[in-house]
Design an enzyme around this catalytic site. Structure first.
Site, PDB file in Angstrom:
ATOM      1  N   CYS A   9     -34.460 -29.593 -34.237  1.00 46.67           N
ATOM      2  CA  CYS A   9     -35.141 -28.657 -33.298  1.00 46.67           C
ATOM      3  C   CYS A   9     -36.313 -29.503 -32.661  1.00 46.67           C
ATOM      4  O   CYS A   9     -36.068 -30.901 -32.532  1.00 46.67           O
ATOM      5  CB  CYS A   9     -35.768 -27.528 -33.994  1.00 46.67           C
ATOM      6  SG  CYS A   9     -36.956 -27.916 -35.185  1.00 46.67           S
ATOM      7  N   ASN A  12     -39.619 -29.946 -35.704  1.00 48.07           N
ATOM      8  CA  ASN A  12     -39.008 -30.024 -37.128  1.00 48.07           C
ATOM      9  C   ASN A  12     -40.400 -29.091 -37.940  1.00 48.07           C
ATOM     10  O   ASN A  12     -40.551 -29.602 -39.265  1.00 48.07           O
ATOM     11  CB  ASN A  12     -39.156 -31.533 -37.593  1.00 48.07           C
ATOM     12  CG  ASN A  12     -38.367 -31.654 -38.848  1.00 48.07           C
ATOM     13  OD1 ASN A  12     -38.623 -32.648 -39.636  1.00 48.07           O
ATOM     14  ND2 ASN A  12     -37.502 -30.680 -39.325  1.00 48.07           N
ATOM     15  N   CYS A  14     -40.395 -25.400 -37.558  1.00 48.27           N
ATOM     16  CA  CYS A  14     -40.059 -24.025 -37.718  1.00 48.27           C
ATOM     17  C   CYS A  14     -38.351 -23.998 -37.776  1.00 48.27           C
ATOM     18  O   CYS A  14     -37.902 -23.592 -39.041  1.00 48.27           O
ATOM     19  CB  CYS A  14     -40.447 -23.318 -36.332  1.00 48.27           C
ATOM     20  SG  CYS A  14     -42.125 -23.128 -36.209  1.00 48.27           S
ATOM     21  N   ARG A  15     -37.597 -24.143 -36.888  1.00 50.11           N
ATOM     22  CA  ARG A  15     -36.312 -23.844 -36.879  1.00 50.11           C
ATOM     23  C   ARG A  15     -35.391 -24.736 -37.902  1.00 50.11           C
ATOM     24  O   ARG A  15     -34.693 -24.275 -38.555  1.00 50.11           O
ATOM     25  CB  ARG A  15     -35.466 -23.930 -35.318  1.00 50.11           C
ATOM     26  CG  ARG A  15     -36.189 -23.018 -34.684  1.00 50.11           C
ATOM     27  CD  ARG A  15     -35.691 -23.076 -33.258  1.00 50.11           C
ATOM     28  NE  ARG A  15     -36.527 -24.052 -32.641  1.00 50.11           N
ATOM     29  CZ  ARG A  15     -36.281 -24.363 -31.410  1.00 50.11           C
ATOM     30  NH1 ARG A  15     -35.321 -23.906 -30.631  1.00 50.11           N
ATOM     31  NH2 ARG A  15     -36.945 -25.475 -31.062  1.00 50.11           N
ATOM     32  N   SER A  16     -35.653 -25.976 -37.687  1.00 47.62           N
ATOM     33  CA  SER A  16     -34.672 -27.050 -38.267  1.00 47.62           C
ATOM     34  C   SER A  16     -34.892 -27.044 -39.788  1.00 47.62           C
ATOM     35  O   SER A  16     -33.984 -27.060 -40.785  1.00 47.62           O
ATOM     36  CB  SER A  16     -34.564 -28.648 -37.637  1.00 47.62           C
ATOM     37  OG  SER A  16     -35.956 -29.060 -37.944  1.00 47.62           O
ATOM     38  N   ASP A 126     -36.793 -20.653 -29.482  1.00 46.55           N
ATOM     39  CA  ASP A 126     -37.879 -21.470 -29.785  1.00 46.55           C
ATOM     40  C   ASP A 126     -39.059 -20.284 -30.414  1.00 46.55           C
ATOM     41  O   ASP A 126     -39.582 -19.734 -29.443  1.00 46.55           O
ATOM     42  CB  ASP A 126     -38.555 -22.264 -28.883  1.00 46.55           C
ATOM     43  CG  ASP A 126     -39.545 -23.009 -29.183  1.00 46.55           C
ATOM     44  OD1 ASP A 126     -40.268 -22.799 -30.199  1.00 46.55           O
ATOM     45  OD2 ASP A 126     -39.935 -24.128 -28.640  1.00 46.55           O
TER      46      ASP A 126
HETATM   47  P1  4NP Z   1     -39.523 -26.101 -33.828  1.00 48.03           P
HETATM   48  O1  4NP Z   1     -40.710 -25.141 -33.197  1.00 48.03           O
HETATM   49  O2  4NP Z   1     -38.998 -26.879 -32.841  1.00 48.03           O
HETATM   50  O3  4NP Z   1     -38.634 -24.618 -34.121  1.00 48.03           O
HETATM   51  O4  4NP Z   1     -40.059 -26.560 -34.874  1.00 48.03           O
HETATM   52  C1  4NP Z   1     -41.612 -25.631 -32.300  1.00 48.03           C
HETATM   53  C2  4NP Z   1     -42.868 -26.285 -32.923  1.00 48.03           C
HETATM   54  C3  4NP Z   1     -43.789 -26.866 -32.327  1.00 48.03           C
HETATM   55  C4  4NP Z   1     -43.817 -26.883 -30.766  1.00 48.03           C
HETATM   56  C5  4NP Z   1     -42.741 -26.151 -30.119  1.00 48.03           C
HETATM   57  C6  4NP Z   1     -41.665 -25.598 -31.150  1.00 48.03           C
HETATM   58  N1  4NP Z   1     -44.915 -27.529 -30.091  1.00 48.03           N
HETATM   59  O5  4NP Z   1     -44.802 -27.391 -28.819  1.00 48.03           O
HETATM   60  O6  4NP Z   1     -45.952 -27.991 -30.711  1.00 48.03           O
END
Ligand code: 4NP
Length: 135
Positions: A9, A12, A14-16, A126
């Site tokens: 993602c 790294n 949340c989703r992944s 996201d």
């Molecule tokens: P992820 O979520 O890609 O599912 O881990 C996010 C985590 C951090 C951010 C965006 C999405 N960020 O903008 O910091």
């Protein structure tokens, strides 16, 4: 030789990591530990070394799954290390492909939702800035 799967993602956190730890949970339930090995990474560097987001960890805990691991950034060597590289959204897919060492590697990269049968979504949204179900 075990099949190696990398979930990717943006951050790294949340989703992944959720995908990785849910998959590991299912693998353990099915006693397939010696056949499938999972990891996760983010295309961005913002959260390198951080644990999974506490909101995502709380949601996973509700399903009896502990989110383990620390964020790391996806890099070109991951194309060698993994058999499958599964992107959470289309921007992740583009960012992964931008690092591809060559056309021979491109078929390893797929959208995770291509493998989902229980919903019609083509991307994993996201969750970082909170949505309708944000905590
Ligand atoms: P992820 O979520 O890609 O599912 O881990 C996010 C985590 C951090 C951010 C965006 C999405 N960020 O903008 O910091």
């Amino acid at each position: 030789m075990a099949i190696r799967v990398l979930f990717v993602c943006l951050g790294n956190i949340c989703r992944s990591p959720s995908a990785e730890n849910i998959m590991n949970h299912l693998i353990q339930q099915r006693q397939l530990d010696d056949q499938v090995v999972c990891d996760s990474a983010g295309t961005a560097s913002y959260h390198i070394g951080n644990p999974p987001d506490c909101r995502m960890a709380a949601a996973a805990k509700g399903y009896g799954i502990e989110l383990k691991g620390r964020a790391r950034q996806f890099d070109a060597a991951d194309f060698e290390r993994f058999d499958w590289i599964l992107a959470m959204d289309r921007q992740n897919y583009r960012d992964i492909m931008a690092l591809s060492p060559g056309a021979a590697y491109n078929d390893k990269v797929r959208m995770m939702c291509d493998f989902c049968r229980t919903h019609p979504d083509q991307e994993v949204p996201d969750p970082y800035y909170g949505g309708a179900r944000g905590l």
